[in-house]
Design an enzyme around this catalytic site. Structure first.
Site, PDB file in Angstrom:
ATOM      1  N   LYS A  28      80.171  24.745 -24.218  1.00  0.00           N
ATOM      2  CA  LYS A  28      79.592  23.392 -24.205  1.00  0.00           C
ATOM      3  C   LYS A  28      80.118  22.556 -25.366  1.00  0.00           C
ATOM      4  O   LYS A  28      80.480  21.411 -25.190  1.00  0.00           O
ATOM      5  CB  LYS A  28      78.058  23.446 -24.302  1.00  0.00           C
TER       6      LYS A  28
ATOM      7  N   ARG B 254      66.787  21.909 -22.543  1.00  0.00           N
ATOM      8  CA  ARG B 254      66.887  23.348 -22.350  1.00  0.00           C
ATOM      9  C   ARG B 254      65.680  23.900 -21.602  1.00  0.00           C
ATOM     10  O   ARG B 254      65.630  25.098 -21.329  1.00  0.00           O
ATOM     11  CB  ARG B 254      66.933  24.030 -23.720  1.00  0.00           C
TER      12      ARG B 254
ATOM     13  N   ARG C 280      83.150  33.813 -32.859  1.00  0.00           N
ATOM     14  CA  ARG C 280      83.136  32.389 -33.201  1.00  0.00           C
ATOM     15  C   ARG C 280      82.977  32.146 -34.705  1.00  0.00           C
ATOM     16  O   ARG C 280      82.211  32.825 -35.380  1.00  0.00           O
ATOM     17  CB  ARG C 280      81.968  31.719 -32.451  1.00  0.00           C
TER      18      ARG C 280
ATOM     19  N   ARG D  97      77.779  31.899 -37.642  1.00  0.00           N
ATOM     20  CA  ARG D  97      76.360  31.564 -37.509  1.00  0.00           C
ATOM     21  C   ARG D  97      75.504  32.831 -37.507  1.00  0.00           C
ATOM     22  O   ARG D  97      75.867  33.840 -36.908  1.00  0.00           O
ATOM     23  CB  ARG D  97      76.128  30.800 -36.203  1.00  0.00           C
TER      24      ARG D  97
ATOM     25  N   ARG E 289      69.159  35.063 -26.597  1.00  0.00           N
ATOM     26  CA  ARG E 289      69.484  33.685 -26.201  1.00  0.00           C
ATOM     27  C   ARG E 289      69.843  33.618 -24.725  1.00  0.00           C
ATOM     28  O   ARG E 289      69.515  32.655 -24.033  1.00  0.00           O
ATOM     29  CB  ARG E 289      70.638  33.158 -27.063  1.00  0.00           C
TER      30      ARG E 289
HETATM   31  P1  ADP Z   1      74.096  27.902 -28.283  1.00  0.00           P
HETATM   32  O1  ADP Z   1      74.259  26.902 -27.182  1.00  0.00           O
HETATM   33  O2  ADP Z   1      75.380  28.506 -28.732  1.00  0.00           O
HETATM   34  O3  ADP Z   1      73.031  28.915 -28.026  1.00  0.00           O
HETATM   35  P2  ADP Z   1      72.966  25.819 -30.067  1.00  0.00           P
HETATM   36  O4  ADP Z   1      73.708  25.475 -31.305  1.00  0.00           O
HETATM   37  O5  ADP Z   1      72.956  24.830 -28.961  1.00  0.00           O
HETATM   38  O6  ADP Z   1      73.580  27.208 -29.599  1.00  0.00           O
HETATM   39  O7  ADP Z   1      71.451  26.194 -30.421  1.00  0.00           O
HETATM   40  C1  ADP Z   1      71.122  27.148 -31.408  1.00  0.00           C
HETATM   41  C2  ADP Z   1      69.632  27.388 -31.412  1.00  0.00           C
HETATM   42  O8  ADP Z   1      68.929  26.165 -31.684  1.00  0.00           O
HETATM   43  C3  ADP Z   1      69.038  27.866 -30.087  1.00  0.00           C
HETATM   44  O9  ADP Z   1      69.144  29.272 -29.941  1.00  0.00           O
HETATM   45  C4  ADP Z   1      67.584  27.399 -30.214  1.00  0.00           C
HETATM   46  O10 ADP Z   1      66.840  28.256 -31.049  1.00  0.00           O
HETATM   47  C5  ADP Z   1      67.720  26.077 -30.932  1.00  0.00           C
HETATM   48  N1  ADP Z   1      67.820  24.937 -29.983  1.00  0.00           N
HETATM   49  C6  ADP Z   1      68.889  24.110 -29.803  1.00  0.00           C
HETATM   50  N2  ADP Z   1      68.642  23.184 -28.857  1.00  0.00           N
HETATM   51  C7  ADP Z   1      67.370  23.415 -28.430  1.00  0.00           C
HETATM   52  C8  ADP Z   1      66.527  22.818 -27.447  1.00  0.00           C
HETATM   53  N3  ADP Z   1      66.956  21.791 -26.696  1.00  0.00           N
HETATM   54  N4  ADP Z   1      65.286  23.333 -27.279  1.00  0.00           N
HETATM   55  C9  ADP Z   1      64.847  24.375 -28.010  1.00  0.00           C
HETATM   56  N5  ADP Z   1      65.584  24.992 -28.938  1.00  0.00           N
HETATM   57  C10 ADP Z   1      66.838  24.532 -29.157  1.00  0.00           C
END
Ligand code: ADP
Ligand code: ZN
Length: 216
Positions: free
Chosen positions: A13, A89, A128, A161, A172
């Protein structure tokens, strides 16, 4: 162009969002990046979010939605268009986003759905590396930086990370399948969903972008 990008962690993404930004100039809003920024600043919201993020769970809807709503309302560069990455999400977030965007008269043009298989996801995420300064993405086997540990674009420090370890990735993934995958149906129902094969390499993104924007 107003977009959301959906897909499992590691589907690419972030890379797709950066390619779309380069091609169209629309702003990239990543809730993961916004949350990591809050954590770095040790704001109340950041400290509250940290425990969920470190374990791979979702941050509560109202915290994330507030963050996105503030951004959409306060940032005038978004008038030209935007691309939300990592939000919505959950179905609650998708419905709240709809309501917020209606109020701002900035409704979505497309929801892009990037699909990827589990082995590829694991390999992408465990390898990553991210630039601490500009957020650029690298990979220990697929996309090495010219100099180890240093960002090609800005010279910033690369780091891994805390949530990019196998155990947290599995959580996740479960969270994604349970909460996020169902909202693709929500957008399919509104007729704005565009599906993309996330297993394809980054070099194929140009083709993918053409497919999205010309193939309508
Ligand atoms: P990835 O898509 O690689 O899992 P992100 O950087 O998008 O990672 O998100 C990292 C973390 O941030 C998620 O695992 C979650 O805990 C939190 N997070 C991000 N966006 C949201 C969202 N829209 N709702 C709830 N938690 C979120
Ligand atoms: Zn950088």
């Amino acid at each position: 162009m107003k977009l959301v990008v959906l897909g499992p962690p590691g589907a690419g993404k972030g890379s797709l969002a950066m390619a779309i930004k380069a091609a169209t100039g629309v702003a990239h809003i990543s809730t993961g990046d916004l949350l990591r920024e809050e954590m770095k600043n040790e704001s109340d919201l950041g400290l509250e979010a940290k425990k969920f993020i470190d374990s791979g769970d979702l941050v509560p809807d109202e915290l994330v939605t507030r963050l996105v709503e503030n951004k959409l309302k306060s940032d005038s560069t978004l008038d030209k268009g935007y691309m939300l990455d990592g939000f919505p999400r959950t179905e609650v977030q998708a419905k709240d986003l709809n309501r917020i965007l209606k109020g701002l008269e900035k409704e979505l043009d497309y929801a892009i759905y990037l699909e990827a298989s589990l082995p590829i996801i694991l390999k992408r995420l465990t390898g990553r590396r991210v630039c601490r300064n500009c957020g650029a993405l690298f990979h220990m086997t697929n996309k090495l930086p010219k100099q180890e540990g240093v960002c090609d674009q800005c010279g910033g420090e690369l780091y891994q990370r805390a949530d990019d370890n196998e155990e947290t990735i599995k959580t996740r993934m479960d969270v994604y399948l349970k909460n996020t995958k169902p909202i693709t149906d929500y957008y399919r129902g509104s007729g704005i969903l565009k599906e993309i094969d996330g297993d394809a390499q980054t070099e194929d993104l140009q083709r993918v972008l053409t497919q999205i924007f010309d193939g309508r």
